[in-house]
Structure formats: C-alpha cells, structure tokens
Write a protein that holds these residues in place. Structure first.
Motif, mmCIF file in Angstrom:
data_model
loop_
_atom_site.group_PDB
_atom_site.id
_atom_site.type_symbol
_atom_site.label_atom_id
_atom_site.label_comp_id
_atom_site.label_asym_id
_atom_site.label_seq_id
_atom_site.Cartn_x
_atom_site.Cartn_y
_atom_site.Cartn_z
ATOM 1 N N ARG A 97 8.825 -15.916 21.416
ATOM 2 C CA ARG A 97 9.205 -15.304 20.300
ATOM 3 C C ARG A 97 10.250 -14.464 20.454
ATOM 4 N N SER A 98 10.530 -13.915 21.903
ATOM 5 C CA SER A 98 11.796 -13.122 22.051
ATOM 6 C C SER A 98 12.908 -13.912 22.283
ATOM 7 N N LEU A 99 12.551 -15.293 22.937
ATOM 8 C CA LEU A 99 13.680 -16.159 23.203
ATOM 9 C C LEU A 99 14.109 -16.622 21.946
ATOM 10 N N THR A 117 6.606 -20.950 18.328
ATOM 11 C CA THR A 117 5.974 -19.937 18.510
ATOM 12 C C THR A 117 4.743 -20.120 17.417
ATOM 13 N N GLU A 131 15.883 -18.017 30.855
ATOM 14 C CA GLU A 131 15.117 -17.073 30.243
ATOM 15 C C GLU A 131 13.549 -17.229 30.196
ATOM 16 N N ARG A 132 13.093 -18.282 30.195
ATOM 17 C CA ARG A 132 11.689 -18.532 30.365
ATOM 18 C C ARG A 132 11.388 -18.243 31.784
ATOM 19 N N THR A 144 10.681 -14.274 29.606
ATOM 20 C CA THR A 144 10.919 -14.023 28.382
ATOM 21 C C THR A 144 9.887 -14.793 27.535
ATOM 22 N N ALA A 192 20.343 -4.436 19.339
ATOM 23 C CA ALA A 192 19.598 -5.919 19.978
ATOM 24 C C ALA A 192 20.394 -6.914 20.055
ATOM 25 N N ASP A 232 21.514 -8.864 23.434
ATOM 26 C CA ASP A 232 20.924 -10.370 23.809
ATOM 27 C C ASP A 232 22.288 -11.104 24.067
ATOM 28 N N ARG A 276 14.386 -15.219 19.089
ATOM 29 C CA ARG A 276 15.013 -14.125 18.561
ATOM 30 C C ARG A 276 16.448 -14.035 19.218
ATOM 31 N N ARG A 277 16.664 -14.117 20.523
ATOM 32 C CA ARG A 277 17.835 -14.282 21.064
ATOM 33 C C ARG A 277 18.867 -15.220 20.687
#
Length: 309
Positions: A80-82, A115, A72-73, A77, A32, A36, A84-85
């Motif tokens: 929550r995923s953003l 989030t 990213e958005r 993305t 991951a 990322d 994490r990245r």
C-alpha cells in the motif's frame, strides 16, 4: 537529498509549489510528496552512479522503475505504501513531461503492486443507536458527554467524516436543514441534517460553557480549544468496550453505517455517493458492500450512452 542534482532539486521544488498553489494540496500531502520523490530521485542517482541533471528522468527506462520498486520492497515498504509512492512519482512525471516535452509513458504505465482493500465493517442499526445512547453517559463533565453525543450523531445521522464534523464553526449553529460541507480535495457537497442531529447539537450549544463565536470551532475541548479527533476515538473505544462491540466500531464506522443503512432502506447509490462526497461510484460500492451486479444496474440507469441503448 545530497545525491540529487541541482536541476532535479529545482524541478521537485517547482512541482511542489505547483501542487500547493494550483492544486491546493495540504501541508501533509506536500510533505509526503517531498519525501516520496526525494527517495525516488536519490535511488535513481545512486542507481546511475551519481547525481546528474534532468537527463536520467527524461530517459527513464522500465528497468529503472522495476529496480526502484524492488529496492523499496527489499527495504520493507508495504504494497500500500509503495502504491502511494508510485502515485506521487507518476504525478510528478506527468507534470515534468508537460514542461520538458518528453513521453512519460514508461513511468505512467508502471503497475502498482496489488493491495487487498479492507472492506468496511458497519455497525448494525441497533449497535449504532446504542453507541449514541452510551457515549453521553461516560464518566466526565456533563457538557462533554453532550458534545460527544452531538458529534457521533452527526457522523451516523449525516455521514460526515470526523474532520468535517470537527471543522464546523459557531457560524453553523443552530444547524440548518442542510449543511454545505467542504470535504477531501476541496469538494463541496450539500448534506441534509436530520432533526436528531439538529437537536443534539442544540443541546450541546446550550450546555457548552464557552462562547461559540462564528469563526471559532463549534465543538470545544475541555480547555476551550478545538476537539482533537483522538478524543472522539477514545470515547468510541470506551463505548464499544462497554457495549461489547468489535474494535472496528470506530468513529469512521459510523459513517460507513450511515451509508449502508441508507442503502438497505432503499436509498439510491448515486444519491449516497453525493451525500458521502465520493468522487467515484466504485468507492461508494466498496463502502456499502454493493455487489457488481447492482453497481452495473446503477451505471446503466445513469450513463447517457447506456440510456440510449
């Protein structure tokens, strides 16, 4: 990774090696992190018009971070995923700053998107007991039903994660009065084992047709290998359908239920935090639905400075 310069590729490889060797990061975490950071570094290279050395990283500006997050958005993305990245990027930059001697504040001060953390939904005490009673009656080989009863009893009776229960080996049987569990991040904790859990595991061991060697998985699949977590999820799915329980009645919900029911019975929040293996008390707070007032009471009672008043 064709857009990333050789210097950046080397830095990324060295950081991943550090996380694996020093931080004992799992293979999934390393994969991951790699994905990322590769995406982030590729974006920066394109954003600055081509691959460069470490310079763009040492001189990164707030506008670079805003542009990356906006990109990213725009790519779909989720928040929550953003988040994490961004966490992975911050971890990388913190390590890089120590090696290269630059100020990583620009990256570290970047705020993650908000989030909404879903609140856990524990089962009622009656529902949890019904799950244990029912999961062993599903139509399959008798010893498999006994196995599933033992597993869900460990989840609800001891608050184990499914991975922790399935990580037990033959050396753990018969179960002692307390188990030493290695949880997330290699964090160890001691978990008392209730008599019902010891008995459920003993019943399973007696019926299991496979030799449970000390280095072998304690819980076996139908063909003798270790049990896939999905098998237990499927058994829970069938059980909740029979009992008319909501889709939130998953194996992990039994762990939530353990914590919530223990707290409702007068258990100490700090002790429950230790039993669950949570690094932060705030995680246990959310886990058990504790309000901020009660959390503050626990903090005031436990914090040395608060005690001195």
């Amino acid at each position: 990774m064709s857009l990333i310069s050789a210097a950046q590729r080397d830095a990324l490889a060295n950081w991943l090696a550090h996380e694996r060797g020093v931080k004992n990061a799992s293979d999934n975490t390393i994969e991951a992190y790699s994905n990322d950071l590769a995406g982030f570094l590729s974006f920066l290279a394109a954003h600055h018009g081509g691959a460069e050395g470490l310079g763009p990283l040492l001189r990164i500006a707030p506008s670079d971070m805003r542009s990356w997050m906006a990109n990213e958005r725009a790519r779909g993305t989720g928040a929550r995923s953003l988040a994490r990245r961004l966490s992975a990027v911050k971890t990388f930059f913190r390590w890089l700053a120590e090696r290269e001697g630059f100020d990583p504040t620009t990256v570290l001060s970047t705020r993650a998107p908000r989030t909404q953390r879903p609140l856990p939904r524990p089962l009622t005490e009656d529902a949890a007991k019904a799950v244990i009673d029912t999961v062993g009656t599903l139509p399959r080989e008798g010893w498999v039903g006994t196995r599933d009863v033992a597993i869900v009893t460990l989840l609800y009776g001891c608050g184990l994660r499914i991975s922790e229960a399935l990580g037990l080996t033959g050396a753990d049987a018969p179960l002692p009065d307390a188990l030493r569990i290695v949880g997330k991040g290699g964090k160890e904790r001691i978990v008392p084992v209730i008599p019902a859990a010891r008995q459920a595991v003993a019943d399973y061991v007696k019926e299991c047709p496979y030799d449970l060697g000390p280095q072998e998985p304690l819980f076996r699949g139908a063909r003798g290998g270790g049990v896939n977590p999905r098998v237990i999820s499927k058994a829970m799915e069938t059980t909740r359908m029979q009992l008319g329980l909501p889709s939130s009645a998953t194996p992990h919900a039994l762990r939530h239920s353990f914590a919530t029911h223990l707290l409702n019975a007068g258990g100490d929040l700090r002790a429950i935090q230790e039993l669950l293996g949570h690094a932060a008390l705030s995680t246990t707070q959310v886990y058990t639905g504790v309000d901020n007032a009660r959390l503050l009471d626990v903090y005031s009672a436990a914090h040395p400075r608060a005690k001195r008043g």
